[in-house]
Scaffold this active site. Structure first.
Site, PDB file in Angstrom:
ATOM      1  CG  ASP A   8      -1.942   1.087   1.213  1.00 44.70           C
ATOM      2  OD1 ASP A   8      -3.124   0.788   1.000  1.00 44.70           O
ATOM      3  OD2 ASP A   8      -1.569   2.260   1.400  1.00 44.70           O
ATOM      4  CG  ASP A 104      -2.992   3.477  -2.329  1.00 45.47           C
ATOM      5  OD1 ASP A 104      -4.027   2.780  -2.205  1.00 45.47           O
ATOM      6  OD2 ASP A 104      -2.439   4.061  -1.393  1.00 45.47           O
ATOM      7  CD  GLU A 105      -5.485  -0.957  -0.654  1.00 45.45           C
ATOM      8  OE1 GLU A 105      -5.495  -1.825   0.232  1.00 45.45           O
ATOM      9  OE2 GLU A 105      -5.984   0.173  -0.526  1.00 45.45           O
TER      10      GLU A 105
HETATM   11  N1  DCP Z   1      -8.718   8.533  -1.270  1.00 43.22           N
HETATM   12  C1  DCP Z   1      -9.763   9.430  -1.486  1.00 43.22           C
HETATM   13  N2  DCP Z   1     -10.782   9.531  -0.569  1.00 43.22           N
HETATM   14  C2  DCP Z   1     -10.790   8.763   0.555  1.00 43.22           C
HETATM   15  C3  DCP Z   1      -9.746   7.841   0.778  1.00 43.22           C
HETATM   16  C4  DCP Z   1      -8.717   7.759  -0.170  1.00 43.22           C
HETATM   17  O1  DCP Z   1      -9.770  10.127  -2.509  1.00 43.22           O
HETATM   18  N3  DCP Z   1     -11.786   8.875   1.448  1.00 43.22           N
HETATM   19  C5  DCP Z   1      -7.616   8.466  -2.256  1.00 43.22           C
HETATM   20  C6  DCP Z   1      -6.496   9.369  -1.835  1.00 43.22           C
HETATM   21  C7  DCP Z   1      -5.436   8.452  -1.295  1.00 43.22           C
HETATM   22  C8  DCP Z   1      -5.677   7.187  -2.083  1.00 43.22           C
HETATM   23  O2  DCP Z   1      -7.073   7.165  -2.350  1.00 43.22           O
HETATM   24  O3  DCP Z   1      -4.137   8.976  -1.485  1.00 43.22           O
HETATM   25  C9  DCP Z   1      -5.269   5.947  -1.334  1.00 43.22           C
HETATM   26  O4  DCP Z   1      -6.019   5.830  -0.142  1.00 43.22           O
HETATM   27  P1  DCP Z   1      -5.423   5.248   1.185  1.00 43.22           P
HETATM   28  O5  DCP Z   1      -6.555   4.907   2.072  1.00 43.22           O
HETATM   29  O6  DCP Z   1      -4.450   4.162   0.883  1.00 43.22           O
HETATM   30  O7  DCP Z   1      -4.677   6.474   1.889  1.00 43.22           O
HETATM   31  P2  DCP Z   1      -3.294   7.157   1.591  1.00 43.22           P
HETATM   32  O8  DCP Z   1      -2.478   6.401   0.595  1.00 43.22           O
HETATM   33  O9  DCP Z   1      -3.530   8.572   1.232  1.00 43.22           O
HETATM   34  O10 DCP Z   1      -2.588   7.143   2.996  1.00 43.22           O
HETATM   35  P3  DCP Z   1      -1.891   5.921   3.787  1.00 43.22           P
HETATM   36  O11 DCP Z   1      -0.434   6.265   3.850  1.00 43.22           O
HETATM   37  O12 DCP Z   1      -2.514   5.942   5.127  1.00 43.22           O
HETATM   38  O13 DCP Z   1      -2.176   4.684   3.018  1.00 43.22           O
HETATM   39 CA    CA Z   2      -2.218   4.187   0.780  1.00 45.62          CA
HETATM   40 CA    CA Z   3      -4.916   2.114  -0.090  1.00 47.28          CA
END
Ligand code: DCP
Ligand code: CA
Ligand code: CA
Length: 351
Positions: A8, A104-105
């Protein structure tokens, strides 16, 4: 023994923005709606911004109140998708089986590593390659199944690796709150709390009969998950089986030339999609619907082709016997027998 990895990306959208504009590094960055417009939510925030309590899904106005000095950026989806595609290509190389589950995962079945030490080494290599090629960090969880791998990557955040071997499952899983288990959302979590079940340990020790009252037929499955048992396989990408295009005429048509022209246009459309997605095709199918809704399809399969002219000619040939009978309401084309890049590689190797 199965070895599953879950990769992730860290604060993905914001990380991509930081990469493209290094002056953002060290500053709080929020990607999402425009705070001046007053509506919409936070997509994500980097770790500096999270220190102020900013989270994904939060109203953007609230984020602005928490940290007005943050850099607020709009969501530029195409950028993230481009980077995502390249990252997935990197990950695929390392996997026996590969399943992307969001932008992203992904899960990687890496059972062929054989043991946990080698699995950890592989995870180090993956992180290294993503850092070198994309300048981004990710977190990797490794475990004997998807559930454990996913929870482990969360525990490894940010920029870490966590390996949970079978003998470590209980200590890892038991203290976690129940909502970490797949299929338990906030509503079910509240319900469980009313029954005095807060942690995975309490869920694992709960009476199955009682769980059946809460979950119905899902009780057994959820109980298994609480024990860290999850046999779901890493599912290879859904195969795209065909691409089709059709058109309904405004008025039922008998003009053969115009019908043919439309069919060629639809062929071009379908062909463009194949080209963009890197497929060869084997089967061309033409569909005709007359004004009285009588519908026919007719198809022909050949060796894999890539060119448009061949497709058009096939389509014309298949349509011909249907012309000159009755007015036509709709025509369509479906291209199937698709051969993706992997298959093309195999074909090349074969010849
Ligand atoms: N995303 C979004 N709205 C949300 C959750 C996520 O648009 N409610 C988008 C933005 C994030 C991407 O999806 O960058 C990936 O979500 P993740 O839950 O994996 O969160 P992040 O990658 O941003 O943070 P982390 O480092 O906690 O994984
Ligand atoms: Ca992420
Ligand atoms: Ca994710």
């Amino acid at each position: 023994m199965r070895i599953i990895a879950h990769v992730d990306m860290d604060y993905f959208f914001a990380a991509v923005e930081e990469k493209l504009d290094p002056s953002l590094k060290g500053k709080p960055v929020v990607v999402g709606a425009d705070p001046k417009k007053g509506r919409g939510v936070v997509s994500t925030a980097n770790y500096e911004a999270r220190k102020y309590g900013i989270k994904s899904g939060m109203p953007i106005t609230r984020a602005y109140k928490l940290c007005p000095q943050a850099v607020f950026l709009p969501v530029r989806q195409e950028r993230y998708e481009e980077v995502s595609e390249r990252i997935m290509e990197i990950l695929k190389k390392y996997a026996d089986r590969f399943e992307q589950i969001s932008i992203d995962e992904a899960f990687l079945d890496i059972s062929s590593c054989g043991d946990w030490d080698r699995a950890r080494k592989l995870a180090e290599r993956i992180k290294e390659e993503i850092r070198r090629k994309e300048g981004l960090t990710c977190s990797i969880g490794i475990g004997p199944n998807k559930l454990i791998a996913k929870l482990a990557s969360e525990a490894a955040k940010p920029d870490g690796i966590k390996v949970v071997k079978p003998e470590d499952i209980r200590t890892f899983l038991e203290p976690l709150p129940v909502r970490k288990i797949w299929g338990i959302g906030p509503v079910t979590a509240r319900l469980l709390r009313e029954h005095g079940i807060r942690t995975v340990r309490e869920l694992a020790e709960a009476d199955l009969q009682k769980l059946a009252e809460i979950f119905g037929r899902r009780a057994w499955e959820i109980h298994q998950l609480a024990l860290g048992i999850d046999e779901s396989p890493v599912q290879e990408e859904w195969e795209v089986k065909s691409v089709s295009r059709e058109h309904t005429f405004e008025r039922d048509l008998e003009d053969e030339k115009r019908i043919m022209e439309k069919l060629e246009e639809l062929s071009e459309d379908a062909w463009k999609w194949l080209k963009e997605n890197g497929f060869l095709y084997r089967t061309v199918c033409v569909k005709v619907r007359y004004s009285d809704f009588e519908t026919h399809t007719h198809q022909k399969t050949d060796v894999p082709h890539s060119d448009l002219e061949f497709m058009k000619e096939r389509a014309r040939e298949l349509l011909k016997p249907f012309l000159g009978r009755k007015p036509i309401r709709l025509i369509g084309i479906r291209i199937s027998g698709l051969v993706g890049l992997e298959g093309q590689k195999r074909i090349k190797e074969y010849f």
